[in-house]
Design a protein around this motif. Sequence first.
Motif, PDB file in Angstrom:
ATOM      1  N   ASN A 112       5.430  17.824  -5.305  1.00 39.05           N
ATOM      2  CA  ASN A 112       4.025  18.231  -5.178  1.00 39.05           C
ATOM      3  C   ASN A 112       3.310  17.588  -3.996  1.00 39.05           C
ATOM      4  N   ASP A 113       4.022  16.758  -3.237  1.00 38.13           N
ATOM      5  CA  ASP A 113       3.421  16.147  -2.039  1.00 38.13           C
ATOM      6  C   ASP A 113       3.923  16.882  -0.796  1.00 38.13           C
TER       7      ASP A 113
ATOM      8  N   ALA B  62       3.806  28.956  -9.888  1.00 38.61           N
ATOM      9  CA  ALA B  62       5.119  28.404 -10.224  1.00 38.61           C
ATOM     10  C   ALA B  62       6.097  29.515 -10.582  1.00 38.61           C
TER      11      ALA B  62
ATOM     12  N   ILE C  74      19.557  20.370  -5.112  1.00 36.32           N
ATOM     13  CA  ILE C  74      18.154  20.612  -5.477  1.00 36.32           C
ATOM     14  C   ILE C  74      17.502  19.270  -5.804  1.00 36.32           C
TER      15      ILE C  74
ATOM     16  N   ALA D  22       9.345  30.064  -8.372  1.00 35.12           N
ATOM     17  CA  ALA D  22      10.603  29.913  -9.115  1.00 35.12           C
ATOM     18  C   ALA D  22      11.422  31.204  -9.004  1.00 35.12           C
TER      19      ALA D  22
ATOM     20  N   ARG E 286      11.900   9.871  -9.211  1.00 33.71           N
ATOM     21  CA  ARG E 286      10.854   9.191  -9.972  1.00 33.71           C
ATOM     22  C   ARG E 286       9.723  10.115 -10.405  1.00 33.71           C
TER      23      ARG E 286
ATOM     24  N   ASP F 296       4.831  21.958  -5.392  1.00 35.87           N
ATOM     25  CA  ASP F 296       4.145  22.207  -6.671  1.00 35.87           C
ATOM     26  C   ASP F 296       4.615  21.173  -7.681  1.00 35.87           C
TER      27      ASP F 296
ATOM     28  N   ARG G 206      17.690   6.518  -6.849  1.00 35.01           N
ATOM     29  CA  ARG G 206      17.917   5.175  -7.361  1.00 35.01           C
ATOM     30  C   ARG G 206      17.028   4.723  -8.531  1.00 35.01           C
ATOM     31  N   PRO G 207      15.709   4.978  -8.475  1.00 34.37           N
ATOM     32  CA  PRO G 207      14.875   4.448  -9.571  1.00 34.37           C
ATOM     33  C   PRO G 207      15.318   4.936 -10.952  1.00 34.37           C
TER      34      PRO G 207
ATOM     35  N   ALA H 233       7.711  -2.268   0.332  1.00 36.93           N
ATOM     36  CA  ALA H 233       7.763  -0.801   0.321  1.00 36.93           C
ATOM     37  C   ALA H 233       6.917  -0.183   1.427  1.00 36.93           C
ATOM     38  N   ASP H 234       5.915  -0.910   1.937  1.00 38.49           N
ATOM     39  CA  ASP H 234       5.044  -0.275   2.934  1.00 38.49           C
ATOM     40  C   ASP H 234       5.551  -0.434   4.371  1.00 38.49           C
TER      41      ASP H 234
ATOM     42  N   GLU I 273       7.631  -3.107  -5.507  1.00 44.30           N
ATOM     43  CA  GLU I 273       8.683  -2.831  -6.490  1.00 44.30           C
ATOM     44  C   GLU I 273       9.785  -3.902  -6.466  1.00 44.30           C
TER      45      GLU I 273
ATOM     46  N   ALA J 293       0.841  -1.191   0.000  1.00 40.84           N
ATOM     47  CA  ALA J 293       0.000   0.000   0.000  1.00 40.84           C
ATOM     48  C   ALA J 293       0.877   1.242   0.000  1.00 40.84           C
TER      49      ALA J 293
ATOM     50  N   ILE K  45      11.771  20.273  -4.497  1.00 41.92           N
ATOM     51  CA  ILE K  45      10.597  20.593  -5.317  1.00 41.92           C
ATOM     52  C   ILE K  45       9.790  19.307  -5.437  1.00 41.92           C
TER      53      ILE K  45
ATOM     54  N   VAL L  63       7.367  24.151 -12.249  1.00 40.71           N
ATOM     55  CA  VAL L  63       8.399  24.911 -11.533  1.00 40.71           C
ATOM     56  C   VAL L  63       9.749  24.860 -12.256  1.00 40.71           C
TER      57      VAL L  63
ATOM     58  N   GLN M 213      17.268   5.819   2.525  1.00 39.77           N
ATOM     59  CA  GLN M 213      18.494   5.422   1.819  1.00 39.77           C
ATOM     60  C   GLN M 213      18.983   6.510   0.874  1.00 39.77           C
TER      61      GLN M 213
ATOM     62  N   ASP N 183      -1.065  11.733  -1.074  1.00 46.32           N
ATOM     63  CA  ASP N 183      -0.392  12.941  -0.587  1.00 46.32           C
ATOM     64  C   ASP N 183      -1.063  13.453   0.685  1.00 46.32           C
TER      65      ASP N 183
ATOM     66  N   ASP O 106      18.153   2.677 -11.731  1.00 49.24           N
ATOM     67  CA  ASP O 106      17.632   1.322 -11.963  1.00 49.24           C
ATOM     68  C   ASP O 106      17.000   1.215 -13.355  1.00 49.24           C
ATOM     69  N   ASN O 107      16.330   2.286 -13.769  1.00 51.23           N
ATOM     70  CA  ASN O 107      15.683   2.282 -15.086  1.00 51.23           C
ATOM     71  C   ASN O 107      16.668   2.428 -16.227  1.00 51.23           C
TER      72      ASN O 107
ATOM     73  N   TYR P 160      11.232  -7.135  -9.487  1.00 48.86           N
ATOM     74  CA  TYR P 160      12.563  -7.543  -9.938  1.00 48.86           C
ATOM     75  C   TYR P 160      12.804  -9.025  -9.653  1.00 48.86           C
TER      76      TYR P 160
ATOM     77  N   TYR Q 222       5.422   3.291   5.191  1.00 46.98           N
ATOM     78  CA  TYR Q 222       5.058   4.023   3.973  1.00 46.98           C
ATOM     79  C   TYR Q 222       6.111   5.068   3.589  1.00 46.98           C
TER      80      TYR Q 222
ATOM     81  N   VAL R  97       0.434   5.564   0.607  1.00 44.81           N
ATOM     82  CA  VAL R  97      -0.553   6.552   1.056  1.00 44.81           C
ATOM     83  C   VAL R  97      -0.597   7.741   0.111  1.00 44.81           C
TER      84      VAL R  97
ATOM     85  N   GLY S 221      17.093  -3.016  -9.746  1.00 45.39           N
ATOM     86  CA  GLY S 221      18.214  -2.742 -10.634  1.00 45.39           C
ATOM     87  C   GLY S 221      18.940  -3.986 -11.095  1.00 45.39           C
TER      88      GLY S 221
END
Lengths: 264, 316
Positions: free
Chosen positions: B286-287, A245, B261, A249, B208, B302, B234-235, A123-124, A35, A11, B284, B307, B270, A15, B238-239, A39, B133, A13, A185
């Motif tokens: 948005n959460d 923004a 930044i 900015a 991400r 935002d 990391r992601p 992840a949770d 995730e 799960a 920066i 931004v 981590q 924002d 990894d990608n 892999y 979480y 959560v 990875g």
Amino acid sequence: MKVLVTVKEVAAVDDEFEIDGLAIDDRYLSYDLNEWDEYAIEAAVQISEAREDVEVVTVTVGGPDTEETIRQALAKGADRAVRVWDDAIASAGLLDPATKATVLSAVVEEEDPDLILTGVQAADDGFGATGVTLASAIGWEWAAVVNSLDLDTEAGVASVHRELEGGVEETTEVDLPAVLTIQTGINDPRYASLRGIRQAQSKELAVQSLSDLGLDAGALDSPMEQTSLYEPETEGEATVYEGSAEETAGELAALLREKGVGEA
Amino acid sequence: MTVLAVAEHRRGDLRPVSYEVVTAGREAADATGGDLHLAVIGGDVESFAEDLNREGVDAIHTVAVGEEFDHGVYAQALTQLWADVEPSLLLAPNTVNGLDYAPAVAERLDIPLVTDAVGVDAGEELVVTRELYGSKVETTLAVDADRAAVTVRPSEWAAAEGHGDATIEPFDADIDESALGARVTGFQEVGGGDVDIGEADVLVSVGRGIEEEDNLDIIQALADALDATVSASRPIVDNGWLPKDRQVGQSGKVVTPDVYIAIGISGAVQHVAGMKGADTIVAINNDPNAPIFDIADYGIVDDLFDVVPALTAEFQ
Ligand SMILES: Cc1cc2nc3c(=O)[nH]c(=O)nc-3n(C[C@H](O)[C@H](O)[C@H](O)COP(=O)(O)OP(=O)(O)OC[C@H]3O[C@@H](n4cnc5c(N)ncnc54)[C@H](O)[C@@H]3O)c2cc1C
Ligand SMILES: Nc1ncnc2c1ncn2[C@@H]1O[C@H](COP(=O)(O)O)[C@@H](O)[C@H]1O
């Protein structure tokens, strides 16, 4: 050869969310395949593609709602799935790694696999311990945080890299059978193809109860109890810029210039 | 209660977390007026024991077997030491190696294990604080058992200092070689490459939240405008969108630029391990609840896709 992959639905959560007692209301949660397990599934499917007669079986301790996630694993190439659930598990509360390992051990006994792959962590709740606990419970060898895997079934050895801290990897030879906890990875997980998604619908997804596995509710006894759940106090003193923004900015740009950034 | 804490070393050096488990162990022992014992297994145990003899340590058990970490040796030595010392609490570092032996030791001893603790209250009852979480929520777990194992998160406890008067006691572990089924054959440094993000004064770091590889263009444009270097969580690595030597964090590089930044990076523990030493941290995201704001000095809540181009435009 049979490869068993443990698969968890995790799960995340939203924002904005609210905590109600010891839980977060379901409407603030979204669910997905862990995730790290993605892999692990890919590693297993690659093993099955590289040799003859390899069956990839997934196992999940989870309720009926997790079936959509399990079908994702099947769509990515696992051959069949086992889901363990019953009323006792549903009402058990916290499933710590030792409890999960007890349940998973019973599945291992039924399935008799040659290799087990788990994710490094969920992840949770992120215990990062289920794989090694399981290995110990069934008396197998193991390696945690594996980011490279080369299997030599004839010699009975897996040559792995364990990803340590600070950009250092340990190279290790692990006797088979073994439980390996797989790090992101290690490979490039595939997207499920349309054909895969269609086929997944007809693949076997067997549901087993504790009693089917020869366990009783006592297997779920855990000395751990969750006693509170809360949002951590923010230790931060961050200055948060407000506005559009362009405005934020602009303020950030002024700060950066003050620090001599971008003035070259 | 007696606490047994385990030190960690690699390639001849104690790792800093060893001194942190000493602090966590002393706190737990103090809560009940008990003793703190340490175990150091493998390598130059005598010189390690000297270094570990900090204030508040009562005894150090040295197990002189092998050079490097071997989880089978650790599991056997610790189960034997446990029987000998009879502690109530085993503390191990929540590191890649800690997670390679602590679960096995707990399983063999049939004691409960709580991992990745950020708080340990060993008063009347053992209560462990940990995060859920991706650090957005904290929880406490009460452990109703006489004996337990806990792994402690690195950098949460201060390093123990001072000089102690611990007794140093060689422990003659009886290692069954035939039961050792994993052999460490060596170490490899990863990375290399032509960019050293550790040297950069300004890092524009992407996570991400960028969603797609093509979108990296706006990050590169910002970095160019700021004369900065691009790094990543990391992601992204990894990608395969950026090379490994650009990764900041526990398993990547530790960086200490003047300005960092973080763009579309949540601030997982981590990741933070690699950048918390930056002079000025800007986030920066948005959460508003993203943990990165806990360590940021300046933040914008935002959409990065609004931004970042606006910020780039400011410098063109
Ligand atoms: C043993 C181990 C070692 C690890 N080592 C490392 C390491 O060295 N480095 C590392 O980085 N990670 C490491 N990790 C992984 C780590 O746990 C996290 O999974 C990872 O850091 C998450 O990366 P992220 O913040 O980019 O992604 P996420 O956690 O997915 O965060 C993405 C963020 O982007 C924000 N976002 C999304 N869309 C937008 C938008 N349009 N505008 C603004 N913001 C947006 C979201 O709000 C979110 O906060 C390790 C994990 C393990 C288990
Ligand atoms: N409920 C579960 N069902 C199946 N596998 C699980 C479950 N919980 C954990 N696992 C596996 O164990 C790994 C580590 O989880 P954890 O120890 O909870 O962080 C995950 O990546 C999964 O592969």
